[in-house]
Design an enzyme around this catalytic site. Structure first.
Site, PDB file in Angstrom:
ATOM      1  N   ARG A   1       0.641  -1.049   0.272  1.00 43.64           N
ATOM      2  CA  ARG A   1       0.160   0.582   0.301  1.00 43.64           C
ATOM      3  C   ARG A   1       0.398   1.165   0.050  1.00 43.64           C
ATOM      4  NH1 ARG A   1      -5.972  -0.399   1.777  1.00 43.64           N
ATOM      5  NH2 ARG A   1      -5.769  -3.386   0.242  1.00 43.64           N
TER       6      ARG A   1
ATOM      7  N   ARG B   1      -3.445   6.481  -0.256  1.00 42.03           N
ATOM      8  CA  ARG B   1      -4.509   7.910   0.694  1.00 42.03           C
ATOM      9  C   ARG B   1      -3.103   8.234   1.848  1.00 42.03           C
ATOM     10  NH1 ARG B   1      -9.413   5.682   2.276  1.00 42.03           N
ATOM     11  NH2 ARG B   1      -8.320   4.404   2.815  1.00 42.03           N
TER      12      ARG B   1
ATOM     13  N   ARG C   1      -6.963  11.380  -7.610  1.00 44.20           N
ATOM     14  CA  ARG C   1      -7.605  11.138  -6.946  1.00 44.20           C
ATOM     15  C   ARG C   1      -9.275  11.777  -7.249  1.00 44.20           C
ATOM     16  NH1 ARG C   1      -9.001   6.570  -4.795  1.00 44.20           N
ATOM     17  NH2 ARG C   1     -11.478   7.507  -5.503  1.00 44.20           N
TER      18      ARG C   1
ATOM     19  N   ASP D   1      -6.232  -3.736  -6.995  1.00 33.01           N
ATOM     20  CA  ASP D   1      -6.889  -4.066  -6.213  1.00 33.01           C
ATOM     21  C   ASP D   1      -7.469  -5.563  -6.502  1.00 33.01           C
ATOM     22  OD1 ASP D   1      -8.152  -3.040  -3.017  1.00 33.01           O
ATOM     23  OD2 ASP D   1      -9.636  -4.504  -4.494  1.00 33.01           O
TER      24      ASP D   1
ATOM     25  N   TYR E   1     -15.041 -11.886   0.346  1.00 26.43           N
ATOM     26  CA  TYR E   1     -16.152 -10.683  -0.143  1.00 26.43           C
ATOM     27  C   TYR E   1     -17.051 -10.829  -0.424  1.00 26.43           C
ATOM     28  CZ  TYR E   1     -12.258  -7.126   1.637  1.00 26.43           C
ATOM     29  OH  TYR E   1     -11.669  -7.005   2.890  1.00 26.43           O
TER      30      TYR E   1
HETATM   31  O1  CP3 Z   1       0.229   0.357  -3.161  1.00 26.96           O
HETATM   32  C1  CP3 Z   1      -0.287  -0.660  -3.173  1.00 26.96           C
HETATM   33  O2  CP3 Z   1       0.114  -2.009  -1.512  1.00 26.96           O
HETATM   34  C2  CP3 Z   1      -0.727  -1.430  -4.918  1.00 26.96           C
HETATM   35  C3  CP3 Z   1      -2.640  -1.613  -4.127  1.00 26.96           C
HETATM   36  C4  CP3 Z   1      -3.172  -1.671  -3.575  1.00 26.96           C
HETATM   37  C5  CP3 Z   1      -4.254  -1.351  -3.375  1.00 26.96           C
HETATM   38  N1  CP3 Z   1      -5.452  -2.227  -2.908  1.00 26.96           N
HETATM   39  C6  CP3 Z   1      -5.464  -0.265  -3.863  1.00 26.96           C
HETATM   40  C7  CP3 Z   1      -6.757   0.488  -2.832  1.00 26.96           C
HETATM   41  C8  CP3 Z   1      -3.419  -3.227  -3.209  1.00 26.96           C
HETATM   42  C9  CP3 Z   1      -1.741  -3.973  -3.642  1.00 26.96           C
HETATM   43  C10 CP3 Z   1      -4.612  -3.471  -3.061  1.00 26.96           C
HETATM   44  C11 CP3 Z   1      -4.912  -4.867  -1.976  1.00 26.96           C
HETATM   45  C12 CP3 Z   1      -5.750  -5.079  -1.129  1.00 26.96           C
HETATM   46  N2  CP3 Z   1      -7.314  -4.863  -1.626  1.00 26.96           N
HETATM   47  C13 CP3 Z   1      -5.821  -6.280   0.002  1.00 26.96           C
HETATM   48  C14 CP3 Z   1      -5.101  -6.928  -0.022  1.00 26.96           C
HETATM   49  C15 CP3 Z   1      -3.778  -6.098   1.232  1.00 26.96           C
HETATM   50  C16 CP3 Z   1      -3.744  -5.614   2.250  1.00 26.96           C
HETATM   51  O3  CP3 Z   1      -3.962  -4.773   2.369  1.00 26.96           O
HETATM   52  O4  CP3 Z   1      -4.390  -6.886   3.009  1.00 26.96           O
HETATM   53  C17 CP3 Z   1      -7.256  -6.328   0.615  1.00 26.96           C
HETATM   54  C18 CP3 Z   1      -7.635  -7.271   1.312  1.00 26.96           C
HETATM   55  C19 CP3 Z   1      -8.313  -5.162  -0.414  1.00 26.96           C
HETATM   56  C20 CP3 Z   1      -9.309  -4.382  -0.373  1.00 26.96           C
HETATM   57  C21 CP3 Z   1      -9.087  -3.227  -0.116  1.00 26.96           C
HETATM   58  N3  CP3 Z   1      -9.736  -2.794  -0.670  1.00 26.96           N
HETATM   59  C22 CP3 Z   1      -9.319  -3.109   0.450  1.00 26.96           C
HETATM   60  C23 CP3 Z   1      -9.312  -3.626   2.442  1.00 26.96           C
HETATM   61  C24 CP3 Z   1      -9.848  -1.377   0.817  1.00 26.96           C
HETATM   62  C25 CP3 Z   1      -9.176  -0.243   2.503  1.00 26.96           C
HETATM   63  C26 CP3 Z   1     -11.059   0.673   2.878  1.00 26.96           C
HETATM   64  C27 CP3 Z   1     -10.626   1.706   2.479  1.00 26.96           C
HETATM   65  O5  CP3 Z   1     -10.935   2.976   2.068  1.00 26.96           O
HETATM   66  O6  CP3 Z   1      -9.601   2.399   4.107  1.00 26.96           O
HETATM   67  C28 CP3 Z   1      -9.258  -1.273  -0.309  1.00 26.96           C
HETATM   68  C29 CP3 Z   1     -10.049  -0.283  -1.148  1.00 26.96           C
HETATM   69  C30 CP3 Z   1      -8.653   0.352  -1.972  1.00 26.96           C
HETATM   70  N4  CP3 Z   1      -7.345  -0.614  -2.274  1.00 26.96           N
HETATM   71  C31 CP3 Z   1      -7.781   1.735  -1.566  1.00 26.96           C
HETATM   72  C32 CP3 Z   1      -6.429   1.584  -2.246  1.00 26.96           C
HETATM   73  C33 CP3 Z   1      -5.543   2.743  -2.877  1.00 26.96           C
HETATM   74  C34 CP3 Z   1      -8.274   3.174  -0.939  1.00 26.96           C
HETATM   75  C35 CP3 Z   1      -9.583   3.780  -1.493  1.00 26.96           C
HETATM   76  C36 CP3 Z   1      -9.300   4.485  -1.821  1.00 26.96           C
HETATM   77  O7  CP3 Z   1      -8.023   5.671  -2.034  1.00 26.96           O
HETATM   78  O8  CP3 Z   1      -9.882   5.413  -2.084  1.00 26.96           O
END
Ligand code: CP3
Length: 360
Positions: A41, A45, A54, A90, A165
């Site tokens: 990540r 953000r 974004r 994602d 999910y």
């Molecule tokens: O920088 C990186 O690591 C690459 C981007 C990345 C994202 N999601 C972008 C993202 C990666 C590798 C993921 C994987 C992902 N997504 C996982 C596995 C990794 C982990 O954290 O365990 C999981 C479980 C998800 C599902 C998911 N998507 C979650 C739990 C969330 C966060 C929700 C929140 O808002 O707190 C997302 C959304 C997400 N994926 C964001 C990002 C940058 C935030 C969305 C935003 O910026 O509006």
């Protein structure tokens, strides 16, 4: 920092050959020129330039827009000097691409409109076609052109985390619907996991064909399972995904959260690198997974909210534990956090941490 090199094929035609990239050297069991570091990540953000970019564009829409994916993926590489880029995407992107009605809700995560609970639901789960993820492949091609000598990590969610999910309909603390399905209707469960494995293979293969230099398979929520359940309900499907990637000739990384009890099994699915969360010291992890693997991790992401001196002490502790793991048979160390960067993290601390790791 390393033991015997692992014999790996040269880069296939069309893929960049980056023999000196520290991440790839370490992942292949060779001595890197510096200890590699990247952050799960790292894009997102915590970076003001991400928040700016974004504005007005939804998360999923961003993931399907190659220019945006490229720019967001590059941001942490430019800012922090990390040793790898991770594709901005994602784990639910391949589900969305295949036609599953879902969204990513800020502050919550993936939300599925019609949760999968019955055999009929499972049989209606659409199969992913490679063309449906063409924008992601295009982003990978753009990125390999921009990144210079920095490797690009592609990724996917593992079948269990995706199933969680889909069955729960969103994030879950107890995964009760998922566990009820797996225990009460094994045939339907394995059908679901098989279909998710197929889609995951298609998604990863599209990234590999477009030129990613390594892949990471996230089974973020596997830690909710007992080892016995993991072995029966999850492991064969994850093994199939990783076996399908074996011929790609690039390092395979596997990671989950709260997986201390599962580490021996998760390290045994066909990977070169095993990610470890912050709960298990790396010198304990090597005892659990055995020799011959590269370890990735594992600074607690919450430690980044402390003062710099504390962060430095904790980062040095992780490196010391890693060095003991290397002495005990681990074949490399890739520094990372024990889970993703938390959104409110001060990005300057990440930049300082990268310098510390590189200087140590
Ligand atoms: O920088 C990186 O690591 C690459 C981007 C990345 C994202 N999601 C972008 C993202 C990666 C590798 C993921 C994987 C992902 N997504 C996982 C596995 C990794 C982990 O954290 O365990 C999981 C479980 C998800 C599902 C998911 N998507 C979650 C739990 C969330 C966060 C929700 C929140 O808002 O707190 C997302 C959304 C997400 N994926 C964001 C990002 C940058 C935030 C969305 C935003 O910026 O509006």
């Amino acid at each position: 920092m390393t033991n015997a090199p692992i014999d790996r094929p040269a880069a296939p035609a069309g893929r960049r050959d980056l023999p000196d990239a520290p991440l790839l050297a370490a992942a292949n069991g060779r001595a890197p020129s510096r200890r590699p570091v990247w952050f799960m990540r790292q894009a997102g953000r915590s970076l003001p330039e991400y928040l700016d970019l974004r504005v007005g564009t939804g998360m999923l829409e961003s993931c399907f827009t190659p220019d945006l994916v490229t720019e967001i993926t590059m941001q942490p590489v430019r800012r922090h000097d990390v040793d790898a880029a991770i594709l901005f995407s994602d784990i639910v992107v391949p589900l969305k691409a295949a036609g599953v009605d879902l969204d990513i809700v800020a502050g919550t995560g993936p939300v599925v409109a019609n949760p999968i609970r019955t055999t009929a639901d499972v049989l209606a789960l659409p199969r992913l076609d490679t063309e449906q993820v063409a924008p992601i492949a295009e982003a990978v091609r753009l990125l390999t052109g921009e990144l210079g000598q920095t490797p690009l990590i592609g990724f996917a969610g593992a079948p269990f985390t995706l199933a969680s999910y889909l069955v729960e309909g969103g994030p879950s603390r107890n995964h009760e619907h998922t566990k009820a399905l797996m225990h009460s209707d094994r045939a339907t469960w394995h059908e679901l996991m098989g279909r998710l494995a197929d889609n995951t293979i298609t998604f990863l293969q599209a990234q590999v064909d477009a030129g990613v230099d390594a892949i990471q398979v996230f089974d973020s929520w596997a830690g909710t399972l007992s080892p016995v359940d993991y072995r029966e309900f999850v492991k064969p499907h994850t093994e199939r995904v990783l076996a399908a990637m074996a011929d790609a000739g690039i390092p395979r990384i596997h990671f989950g959260v709260g997986t201390g009890e599962l580490l021996p099994d998760m390290a045994d699915v066909g990977v070169e690198v095993i990610g470890v969360d912050w709960r298990v010291p790396l010198d304990t992890a090597v005892e659990r997974v055995g020799p011959g693997l590269v370890l990735q991790g594992n600074l607690d992401p919450a430690v980044l909210f402390a003062d710099w001196d504390t962060i430095e002490v904790e980062a040095r502790r992780v490196m010391d534990e890693a060095d003991r793991a290397l002495a005990a048979g681990a074949t490399g160390h890739i520094f990372n956090l024990g889970h993703g960067v938390l959104p409110a993290t001060n990005p300057d601390m990440l930049t300082r941490l990268v310098s510390l790791i590189h200087e140590s």
